[in-house]
Design a protein around this motif. Structure first.
Motif, PDB file in Angstrom:
ATOM      1  N   CYS A 122      19.558  -3.004  17.993  1.00  0.00           N
ATOM      2  CA  CYS A 122      19.958  -3.682  16.754  1.00  0.00           C
ATOM      3  C   CYS A 122      21.271  -4.435  16.944  1.00  0.00           C
ATOM      4  N   LEU A 123      21.792  -4.483  18.170  1.00  0.00           N
ATOM      5  CA  LEU A 123      23.125  -5.032  18.376  1.00  0.00           C
ATOM      6  C   LEU A 123      23.178  -6.538  18.113  1.00  0.00           C
ATOM      7  N   THR A 124      22.038  -7.195  18.226  1.00  0.00           N
ATOM      8  CA  THR A 124      22.006  -8.640  17.999  1.00  0.00           C
ATOM      9  C   THR A 124      21.412  -8.968  16.633  1.00  0.00           C
ATOM     10  N   LYS A 125      21.428  -8.014  15.718  1.00  0.00           N
ATOM     11  CA  LYS A 125      20.679  -8.178  14.454  1.00  0.00           C
ATOM     12  C   LYS A 125      21.187  -9.323  13.589  1.00  0.00           C
ATOM     13  N   ASP A 126      22.402  -9.761  13.805  1.00  0.00           N
ATOM     14  CA  ASP A 126      22.915 -10.848  12.969  1.00  0.00           C
ATOM     15  C   ASP A 126      22.705 -12.227  13.589  1.00  0.00           C
ATOM     16  N   ASN A 127      21.967 -12.280  14.704  1.00  0.00           N
ATOM     17  CA  ASN A 127      21.551 -13.589  15.184  1.00  0.00           C
ATOM     18  C   ASN A 127      20.033 -13.570  15.377  1.00  0.00           C
ATOM     19  N   VAL A 128      19.465 -14.643  15.883  1.00  0.00           N
ATOM     20  CA  VAL A 128      17.997 -14.777  15.841  1.00  0.00           C
ATOM     21  C   VAL A 128      17.281 -13.928  16.880  1.00  0.00           C
ATOM     22  N   TYR A 129      18.007 -13.417  17.884  1.00  0.00           N
ATOM     23  CA  TYR A 129      17.334 -12.691  18.968  1.00  0.00           C
ATOM     24  C   TYR A 129      17.279 -11.199  18.677  1.00  0.00           C
ATOM     25  N   SER A 130      16.483 -10.833  17.708  1.00  0.00           N
ATOM     26  CA  SER A 130      16.393  -9.427  17.316  1.00  0.00           C
ATOM     27  C   SER A 130      15.084  -9.199  16.592  1.00  0.00           C
ATOM     28  N   TYR A 131      14.472  -8.011  16.802  1.00  0.00           N
ATOM     29  CA  TYR A 131      13.274  -7.659  16.052  1.00  0.00           C
ATOM     30  C   TYR A 131      13.589  -6.745  14.881  1.00  0.00           C
ATOM     31  N   THR A 132      14.775  -6.138  14.906  1.00  0.00           N
ATOM     32  CA  THR A 132      15.078  -5.194  13.846  1.00  0.00           C
ATOM     33  C   THR A 132      16.402  -5.519  13.182  1.00  0.00           C
ATOM     34  N   TYR A 133      16.450  -5.383  11.871  1.00  0.00           N
ATOM     35  CA  TYR A 133      17.692  -5.657  11.159  1.00  0.00           C
ATOM     36  C   TYR A 133      18.433  -4.374  10.770  1.00  0.00           C
ATOM     37  N   HIS A 134      17.731  -3.265  10.726  1.00  0.00           N
ATOM     38  CA  HIS A 134      18.436  -2.040  10.339  1.00  0.00           C
ATOM     39  C   HIS A 134      19.018  -1.371  11.577  1.00  0.00           C
ATOM     40  N   MET A 135      19.997  -0.504  11.359  1.00  0.00           N
ATOM     41  CA  MET A 135      20.548   0.273  12.462  1.00  0.00           C
ATOM     42  C   MET A 135      19.737   1.567  12.551  1.00  0.00           C
ATOM     43  N   PRO A 136      19.125   1.849  13.686  1.00  0.00           N
ATOM     44  CA  PRO A 136      18.219   2.992  13.772  1.00  0.00           C
ATOM     45  C   PRO A 136      18.978   4.304  13.905  1.00  0.00           C
ATOM     46  N   CYS A 137      18.250   5.417  13.734  1.00  0.00           N
ATOM     47  CA  CYS A 137      18.876   6.734  13.863  1.00  0.00           C
ATOM     48  C   CYS A 137      19.123   7.083  15.328  1.00  0.00           C
ATOM     49  N   SER A 138      18.369   6.478  16.216  1.00  0.00           N
ATOM     50  CA  SER A 138      18.631   6.621  17.653  1.00  0.00           C
ATOM     51  C   SER A 138      18.120   5.357  18.318  1.00  0.00           C
ATOM     52  N   PHE A 139      18.506   5.128  19.539  1.00  0.00           N
ATOM     53  CA  PHE A 139      18.058   3.920  20.221  1.00  0.00           C
ATOM     54  C   PHE A 139      16.678   4.100  20.849  1.00  0.00           C
ATOM     55  N   ASN A 140      15.988   5.198  20.491  1.00  0.00           N
ATOM     56  CA  ASN A 140      14.553   5.260  20.790  1.00  0.00           C
ATOM     57  C   ASN A 140      13.798   5.906  19.626  1.00  0.00           C
TER      58      ASN A 140
END
Lengths: 110, 289
Positions: free
Chosen positions: B160-178
């Motif tokens: 989610c680290l790129t969520k504020d630009n176009v290269y991202s599939y997810t906008y929320h911050m997940p509970c874990s990175f998997n």
């Protein structure tokens, strides 16, 4: 029951988290506060706590009633007006929310 | 990407900031894709650190530090906060809990904390992630908490680290990175993107798998490079990812081609020559599949 704003905020944060995972504990707090209000109807702090718990539970009408009591008892307390505004917003009364947030609160002075 | 997710029926609602002057074009675009929208307040201008000192409650503001006002189509600037969905019910659910802590006059107004959970649910955030955010977000550096909650290799579909630009599939911050739910959602969205724009999907995939140096939300650097050892990366270029007001290290990072984290210090090298140090706590992370 005397709590400062910081303690109330911390309590409400904890109750919000607990409500998501253990709604029962929030109900116990609500019963205590309703009991404490007997004979203490002029305590705006207690009305605020009750209103906040009703808000957490999703009973926005009751929350708005409680916050209205707070505002009537302590009309220059911004937090009471603010919470009333959010209860009204949750009830779909968006115009009243806007009036409080954009007009009343920024100009609230003793 | 959020818009594609809503159009494809993968996400019930999104919210966005639209330039006031672009509202007519925005309305036409929504109509074209069968989307409804509702306007809320206007984000007028971002508050400077100096201005925040005079804002009541300013010290509690996190990533949103904006002056706001009622929406008025005749305003000359600012961004309209909009809620977008295919159904009016979804908009209603999001709108009621979707206030951001704007500064009105000289006071900032934060919504009750429970509304963060309600808003997350309205946006379609997986419940596990929504609860985790509620419990852990008040702590400093939420993203590090997400990393600590990750067992095994971080998955690129949870990046989610790129969520504020176009290269991202997810906008929320997940509970874990998997997080399994996040992976499920992002995979479905990725398939929709691949169907229509396979080269765009390939670009997103590539960018999600590069090394990242994370200080905190909105203060992140991506690297065209690779891990050479634990806590060490070699790279050609560093790119800032986040709110530009937070970018302090782009020049320093780009004077180097290797960095190593040692204790709480980031050492920077150009080949074998040390060119600088950053004495701030950050972590390196790379995502695989």
């Amino acid at each position: 029951m005397k709590m400062d704003c910081w303690q109330i905020d911390r309590l409400l944060d904890r109750l919000s988290l607990n409500y998501i995972e253990q709604p029962g504990e929030v109900s116990r707090w609500k019963e205590k506060i309703v009991g404490s209000l007997q004979g203490n109807e002029k305590s705006h702090e207690l009305w605020f706590l009750l209103g906040s718990i009703c808000y957490i539970e999703g009973d926005f009408e009751r929350a708005a009633e409680c916050f209205t009591n707070c505002v009537n008892l302590d009309p220059f307390n911004a937090q009471y007006h603010k919470n009333l505004a959010f209860a009204l917003r949750q009830m779909g009364r968006y115009g009243e929310f806007d009036d409080i947030i954009f007009d009343k609160l920024p100009n609230l002075k003793k | 990407m959020n818009y594609m997710a809503v159009v494809a029926g993968l996400k019930p609602l999104l919210d966005d900031g639209i330039p006031v002057k672009s509202m007519d074009a925005f309305a036409a675009a929504c109509g074209k894709y069968g989307l409804r929208f509702r306007t809320e307040a206007v984000f007028l201008k971002e508050a400077t650190d100096e201005e925040l000192e005079f804002v009541e409650g300013g010290e509690r503001l996190n990533t949103t530090k904006w002056f706001g006002a009622r929406y008025n189509p005749s305003l000359q600037g600012g961004y309209v906060h909009v809620f977008v969905a295919k159904s009016e019910d979804a908009i209603e659910m999001g709108y009621r809990a979707g206030w951001y802590p704007l500064i009105i006059g000289s006071v900032s107004f934060e919504k009750p904390i429970i509304d963060h959970f309600r808003f997350g649910a309205a946006l379609g955030v997986p419940e596990c992630c929504n609860i985790f955010f509620m419990k852990e977000n008040p702590k400093r550096n939420f993203l590090f908490t997400v990393l600590k909650n990750t067992r095994g290799m971080p998955h690129y579909l949870c990046n989610c680290l790129t969520k504020d630009n176009v290269y991202s599939y997810t906008y929320h911050m997940p509970c874990s990175f998997n997080c399994a739910e996040t992976i499920r959602y992002a995979e479905a969205l990725r398939e929709e993107v691949k169907k229509r724009e396979p080269r765009f999907a390939a670009q997103i995939d590539f960018r999600l798998k590069t090394p990242f140096l994370v200080f905190e939300e909105q203060f992140i650097y991506a690297f065209d490079g690779y891990f050479t050892d634990f806590g060490t990366i070699s790279y050609k270029r560093a790119f800032f990812v986040g709110n530009l007001r937070n970018d302090r290290f782009s020049d320093l990072l780009n004077a180097a081609n290797r960095l190593r984290i040692l204790d709480n210090t980031i050492q920077l090298f150009n080949n074998d020559r040390m060119v600088g140090e950053i004495a701030e706590a950050g972590f390196l992370v790379c995502f695989g599949e």
